[in-house]
Enzyme design. Structure first.
Site, PDB file in Angstrom:
ATOM      1  N   LYS A  78       0.239  -2.591  -4.227  1.00 26.26           N
ATOM      2  CA  LYS A  78       0.008  -2.367  -2.800  1.00 26.26           C
ATOM      3  C   LYS A  78       1.305  -1.926  -2.128  1.00 26.26           C
ATOM      4  O   LYS A  78       2.375  -2.478  -2.390  1.00 26.26           O
ATOM      5  CB  LYS A  78      -0.520  -3.661  -2.176  1.00 26.26           C
ATOM      6  CG  LYS A  78      -0.911  -3.554  -0.722  1.00 26.26           C
ATOM      7  CD  LYS A  78      -1.506  -4.884  -0.251  1.00 26.26           C
ATOM      8  CE  LYS A  78      -1.918  -4.829   1.198  1.00 26.26           C
ATOM      9  NZ  LYS A  78      -2.533  -6.098   1.667  1.00 26.26           N
ATOM     10  N   SER A 152      -6.685  -5.344   3.813  1.00 25.49           N
ATOM     11  CA  SER A 152      -5.767  -4.236   3.792  1.00 25.49           C
ATOM     12  C   SER A 152      -5.381  -3.780   2.386  1.00 25.49           C
ATOM     13  O   SER A 152      -4.715  -2.750   2.238  1.00 25.49           O
ATOM     14  CB  SER A 152      -4.485  -4.616   4.560  1.00 25.49           C
ATOM     15  OG  SER A 152      -3.822  -5.699   3.926  1.00 25.49           O
ATOM     16  N   SER A 176      -7.209 -10.021   3.140  1.00 24.01           N
ATOM     17  CA  SER A 176      -6.892  -8.665   2.691  1.00 24.01           C
ATOM     18  C   SER A 176      -7.035  -8.420   1.201  1.00 24.01           C
ATOM     19  O   SER A 176      -6.997  -7.270   0.762  1.00 24.01           O
ATOM     20  CB  SER A 176      -5.468  -8.288   3.133  1.00 24.01           C
ATOM     21  OG  SER A 176      -5.414  -8.151   4.524  1.00 24.01           O
TER      22      SER A 176
END
Length: 447
Positions: A78, A152, A176
């Site tokens: 990420k 996210s 997330s």
């Protein structure tokens, strides 16, 4: 000819250790799949093709394959965690395009275990919202590309669900990991506080955010968690009869759970009952103030992340979110509200070992430029589809998303498992029982 894209991390690492395939062959095949599919999916902000092949050769040159649990396994990271030599943009035009001098500790642990980082994945700006779109890219759900992958950690989830990598690294400050995993049919676990090294910067949303794995199987999630936590690989241990509470209630007043997600929770409850667990309906004592407490922490975490950035380069929704959070930073930093919530929940988790809920209230919003829309429309969209994840960031307790059932569109549905501190591997065993008795397709049918 054996195909390695779409295989699990456990299968790939075993084949590499047994010298049935080289790390370069595995990585090259996954890079080819990324090149073929990512234009439709939007999982990656940056692909490290040449660097990844070089690093695969470095793994092959190591003489300790038997001690590498992720030997030659491609992994995506990420884009809010530092990868040596790559910039960390966090989905924003306001962040510097400066290469990181060293890996974040979780990335370093994955590499030490033999994994190869093939790229950094798209996130919403500053990882604030539950849809992954912004100036640097939009991540779509590989099962239904008209829908957002979620956020996210949406790019990381999309990469795994499309078979572009077998596992990916993400983090979870208000859901997330669990939100995109639920959308994309993946297994994930947000570990309890202190199990895995957390994000850097201004404290990972004041201690709410935890780093964790995204995988297609419980076995891979367990394997990756043990690497991230720097544990010995966890041996399977079938749990005895556990007391499982099933709740279909939304923690947020006025938000209802849609029929497919309620049905998925009921289906999972039936599976666990047949597995010998003591299952009953019971709702946690969610306080009426939970929505405002969550909003205060959500906005304050954004305010902390944005305080050193040029606000003119942030999107309007992020600027408003950060501005609203500044007055809350002091109270959030004190931790008083989180401690109060923990004390309120502790009696419930004395009576029950595991809480089972729907993972989401409804399917993800359309894949659209949400970053160009107003702040309120973003907050309402997020709250209406994901009210069930934030309480467990506030308590700091472990929580999972596990696929269970399908939506009318054919995309995956999912449930959430929550446990007391220190029960990560117990939750994984419960998830394993769900997987074995109710198997699901591992990756989206993309070619």
């Amino acid at each position: 000819m054996t195909t390695w894209a779409g295989r699990t991390a456990a299968e790939i690492s075993a084949a590499v250790r047994e010298k049935r395939v080289t790390p370069r062959e595995v990585v090259a095949e996954h890079l080819a799949r990324i090149e073929r599919l990512d234009g439709r999916v939007g999982a990656f902000r940056s692909v490290r093709a040449e660097a990844a092949l070089t690093e695969a050769d470095e793994v092959a040159a190591r003489g300790d394959f038997d001690r590498l649990p992720l030997a030659g396994v491609p992994v995506a990271v990420k884009d809010n965690l530092a990868v040596r030599g790559e910039s960390t943009r966090v989905g924003s035009a306001a962040t510097p395009d400066t290469p990181a001098a060293q890996d974040h500790v979780t990335v370093a642990r994955l590499r030490a275990a033999g994994a190869v980082v093939v790229g950094l994945t798209n996130v919403p700006e500053l990882c604030v919202f539950g849809t992954t779109d912004g100036v640097l890219g939009t991540a779509r759900n590989p099962w239904d590309p008209t829908r957002s992958a979620g956020g996210s950690s949406g790019g990381s989830a999309a990469a795994v669900a499309a078979g572009m990598v077998p596992i990916a690294l993400g983090n979870d400050g208000m859901g997330s990991l669990r939100i995109p995993a639920a959308n994309c049919g993946l297994v994930t676990i947000k570990p309890g506080h202190g199990v895995v090294p957390a994000g850097d910067g201004d404290g990972g949303w004041f201690g709410l955010s935890e780093n964790g794995p995204l995988a297609t199987t419980v076995e891979d999630a367990r394997l990756m968690l043990s690497v991230l936590a720097d544990d010995e690989p966890a041996l399977r241990a079938e749990p005895g009869p556990l007391r499982v509470a099933v709740s279909l209630r939304s923690p947020v007043a006025g938000v209802t759970i849609s029929r497919p997600y309620a049905a998925a929770a009921r289906e999972a409850a039936g599976v666990l009952m047949k597995a010998g667990h003591l299952v009953r309906r019971a709702d946690p004592p969610y306080p009426m103030s939970l929505a405002t407490t969550s909003l205060a922490h959500w906005t304050a975490g954004t305010a902390a992340d944005a305080q050193h950035l040029d606000p003119r380069l942030l999107t309007r929704r992020t600027r408003i979110h950060a501005r609203l959070g500044r007055p809350f930073m002091g109270s959030v930093r004190s931790g008083a509200a989180r401690e109060q919530l923990r004390r309120r929940m502790e009696p419930f988790f004395t009576e029950y070992d595991v809480l089972l809920t729907p993972a989401l209230a409804r399917r993800s919003p359309k894949a659209a430029p949400w970053h160009e829309r107003g702040w309120l429309s973003n907050v309402l969209a997020n709250t209406n589809y994901s009210p069930l994840t934030p309480p467990w960031n506030l308590t700091g307790w472990p929580a999972m998303s596990v696929p269970c059932g399908t939506l009318p569109s054919g995309a995956p549905c999912a449930v959430q498992l929550v446990g007391r501190p220190g029960t990560e591997y117990q939750l994984l065993e419960v998830a394993q029982q769900l997987q074995e008795r109710n198997p699901w397709r591992r990756t989206a049918p993309m070619n």
